[in-house]
Design a protein around this motif. Structure first.
Motif, PDB file in Angstrom:
ATOM      1  N   GLN A   1       0.827  -1.210   0.000  1.00  0.00           N
ATOM      2  CA  GLN A   1       0.000   0.000   0.000  1.00  0.00           C
ATOM      3  C   GLN A   1       0.865   1.266   0.000  1.00  0.00           C
ATOM      4  N   GLU A   2       1.962   1.245   0.759  1.00  0.00           N
ATOM      5  CA  GLU A   2       2.842   2.408   0.830  1.00  0.00           C
ATOM      6  C   GLU A   2       3.447   2.725  -0.531  1.00  0.00           C
ATOM      7  N   GLU A   3       3.835   1.690  -1.275  1.00  0.00           N
ATOM      8  CA  GLU A   3       4.409   1.877  -2.606  1.00  0.00           C
ATOM      9  C   GLU A   3       3.358   2.422  -3.573  1.00  0.00           C
ATOM     10  N   GLN A   4       2.140   1.890  -3.484  1.00  0.00           N
ATOM     11  CA  GLN A   4       1.061   2.379  -4.333  1.00  0.00           C
ATOM     12  C   GLN A   4       0.766   3.848  -4.039  1.00  0.00           C
ATOM     13  N   LEU A   5       0.742   4.199  -2.755  1.00  0.00           N
ATOM     14  CA  LEU A   5       0.500   5.588  -2.353  1.00  0.00           C
ATOM     15  C   LEU A   5       1.584   6.508  -2.911  1.00  0.00           C
ATOM     16  N   LYS A   6       2.829   6.078  -2.834  1.00  0.00           N
ATOM     17  CA  LYS A   6       3.950   6.895  -3.321  1.00  0.00           C
ATOM     18  C   LYS A   6       3.827   7.144  -4.823  1.00  0.00           C
ATOM     19  N   VAL A   7       3.555   6.100  -5.587  1.00  0.00           N
ATOM     20  CA  VAL A   7       3.420   6.233  -7.041  1.00  0.00           C
ATOM     21  C   VAL A   7       2.236   7.147  -7.369  1.00  0.00           C
ATOM     22  N   PHE A   8       1.098   6.871  -6.742  1.00  0.00           N
ATOM     23  CA  PHE A   8      -0.092   7.674  -6.990  1.00  0.00           C
ATOM     24  C   PHE A   8       0.170   9.140  -6.649  1.00  0.00           C
ATOM     25  N   SER A   9       0.738   9.400  -5.480  1.00  0.00           N
ATOM     26  CA  SER A   9       0.963  10.774  -5.023  1.00  0.00           C
ATOM     27  C   SER A   9       1.878  11.545  -5.964  1.00  0.00           C
ATOM     28  N   ASN A  10       2.967  10.932  -6.382  1.00  0.00           N
ATOM     29  CA  ASN A  10       3.889  11.600  -7.310  1.00  0.00           C
ATOM     30  C   ASN A  10       3.181  11.952  -8.622  1.00  0.00           C
ATOM     31  N   LEU A  11       2.438  11.009  -9.134  1.00  0.00           N
ATOM     32  CA  LEU A  11       1.730  11.216 -10.391  1.00  0.00           C
ATOM     33  C   LEU A  11       0.606  12.248 -10.234  1.00  0.00           C
ATOM     34  N   PHE A  12      -0.161  12.123  -9.158  1.00  0.00           N
ATOM     35  CA  PHE A  12      -1.271  13.040  -8.909  1.00  0.00           C
ATOM     36  C   PHE A  12      -0.777  14.475  -8.770  1.00  0.00           C
ATOM     37  N   GLU A  13       0.270  14.678  -7.990  1.00  0.00           N
ATOM     38  CA  GLU A  13       0.808  16.035  -7.788  1.00  0.00           C
ATOM     39  C   GLU A  13       1.317  16.627  -9.102  1.00  0.00           C
ATOM     40  N   ALA A  14       1.941  15.803  -9.931  1.00  0.00           N
ATOM     41  CA  ALA A  14       2.447  16.284 -11.218  1.00  0.00           C
ATOM     42  C   ALA A  14       1.294  16.715 -12.127  1.00  0.00           C
ATOM     43  N   PHE A  15       0.257  15.888 -12.225  1.00  0.00           N
ATOM     44  CA  PHE A  15      -0.870  16.219 -13.101  1.00  0.00           C
ATOM     45  C   PHE A  15      -1.725  17.339 -12.532  1.00  0.00           C
ATOM     46  N   LYS A  16      -1.858  17.393 -11.222  1.00  0.00           N
ATOM     47  CA  LYS A  16      -2.680  18.424 -10.586  1.00  0.00           C
ATOM     48  C   LYS A  16      -2.152  19.816 -10.915  1.00  0.00           C
ATOM     49  N   SER A  17      -0.841  19.957 -11.004  1.00  0.00           N
ATOM     50  CA  SER A  17      -0.247  21.284 -11.225  1.00  0.00           C
ATOM     51  C   SER A  17      -0.281  21.735 -12.687  1.00  0.00           C
ATOM     52  N   ILE A  18      -0.604  20.847 -13.599  1.00  0.00           N
ATOM     53  CA  ILE A  18      -0.681  21.216 -15.024  1.00  0.00           C
ATOM     54  C   ILE A  18      -1.916  22.082 -15.246  1.00  0.00           C
ATOM     55  N   LYS A  19      -1.757  23.145 -15.989  1.00  0.00           N
ATOM     56  CA  LYS A  19      -2.871  24.060 -16.242  1.00  0.00           C
ATOM     57  C   LYS A  19      -3.698  23.567 -17.429  1.00  0.00           C
ATOM     58  N   LEU A  20      -4.529  22.576 -17.147  1.00  0.00           N
ATOM     59  CA  LEU A  20      -5.461  22.013 -18.124  1.00  0.00           C
ATOM     60  C   LEU A  20      -6.783  21.755 -17.419  1.00  0.00           C
ATOM     61  N   ASP A  21      -7.831  21.545 -18.201  1.00  0.00           N
ATOM     62  CA  ASP A  21      -9.110  21.185 -17.607  1.00  0.00           C
ATOM     63  C   ASP A  21      -9.019  19.779 -17.018  1.00  0.00           C
ATOM     64  N   TRP A  22      -9.935  19.450 -16.115  1.00  0.00           N
ATOM     65  CA  TRP A  22      -9.878  18.163 -15.416  1.00  0.00           C
ATOM     66  C   TRP A  22      -9.953  16.979 -16.365  1.00  0.00           C
ATOM     67  N   LYS A  23     -10.697  17.102 -17.467  1.00  0.00           N
ATOM     68  CA  LYS A  23     -10.824  15.988 -18.416  1.00  0.00           C
ATOM     69  C   LYS A  23      -9.473  15.650 -19.046  1.00  0.00           C
ATOM     70  N   SER A  24      -8.757  16.672 -19.449  1.00  0.00           N
ATOM     71  CA  SER A  24      -7.442  16.460 -20.071  1.00  0.00           C
ATOM     72  C   SER A  24      -6.450  15.893 -19.066  1.00  0.00           C
ATOM     73  N   LYS A  25      -6.459  16.446 -17.862  1.00  0.00           N
ATOM     74  CA  LYS A  25      -5.567  15.933 -16.816  1.00  0.00           C
ATOM     75  C   LYS A  25      -5.846  14.466 -16.548  1.00  0.00           C
ATOM     76  N   TYR A  26      -7.128  14.148 -16.402  1.00  0.00           N
ATOM     77  CA  TYR A  26      -7.470  12.788 -16.015  1.00  0.00           C
ATOM     78  C   TYR A  26      -7.147  11.775 -17.112  1.00  0.00           C
ATOM     79  N   ALA A  27      -7.357  12.144 -18.355  1.00  0.00           N
ATOM     80  CA  ALA A  27      -7.057  11.209 -19.449  1.00  0.00           C
ATOM     81  C   ALA A  27      -5.593  10.771 -19.393  1.00  0.00           C
TER      82      ALA A  27
END
Length: 170
Positions: free
Chosen positions: A6-32
């Protein structure tokens, strides 16, 4: 493939989520992009099977509990678009909170193709039965991997729910 801790999954998810969250795009583009990378990484449990509809179980039984069951698909319990919009529109206190939200709403039920459509959701499915999420192997991908253990589990579930014992050749 073994399920990462679970800790490894959280780390991967968090790194990816933080990177995509900061991109200036609409939520649909970010999520894709986010979902594509997350799926391809094979490092976060995705589309965890937690249930099966009665119709899907019946179809698998009628097929003789084969390892391939055309006509059985994954049904998302929470609409993926709703989940995605919330994930990238809500102000989570932390990446860990976003991870918990994602994991709680990324679960699927095995349903028939007839039960699955854009205009249908969980309320339209036949009765659903809970499945231990450990029954199916980690990262089944788009199709479900029916291991011997999963098929034994489904046979028992079928007998329990239909109150009809299977013939010895099944």
């Amino acid at each position: 493939m073994e399920r990462p801790a679970q800790e490894e999954q959280l780390k991967v998810f968090s790194n990816l989520f933080e990177a995509f969250k900061s991109i200036k795009l609409d939520w649909k583009s970010k999520y894709a992009g986010f979902e594509r990378v997350l799926l391809d990484s094979k490092l976060v449990d995705h589309w965890l099977i937690v249930g099966i509809s009665h119709d899907a179980l019946e179809l698998i039984a009628n097929n003789g509990f084969l390892k391939t069951n055309k006509g059985v698909v994954r049904g998302h319990i929470k609409d993926r678009k709703d989940r995605a919009e919330h994930l990238f529109s809500h102000d989570f206190k932390s990446s860990e909170d976003a991870f918990r939200y994602f994991m709680d709403h990324d679960k699927v039920t095995l349903i028939t193709k007839n039960e699955n459509s854009i205009k249908k959701g969980p309320d339209d499915w036949s009765e659903t039965y809970e499945i231990d999420p450990e029954i199916f192997p980690y990262r089944c991908g788009y199709s479900t991997t029916y291991t011997d253990e999963a098929l034994i589990y489904l046979k028992r579930l079928y007998e329990e729910k239909t109150k009809s014992p299977l013939k010895s050749n099944q």
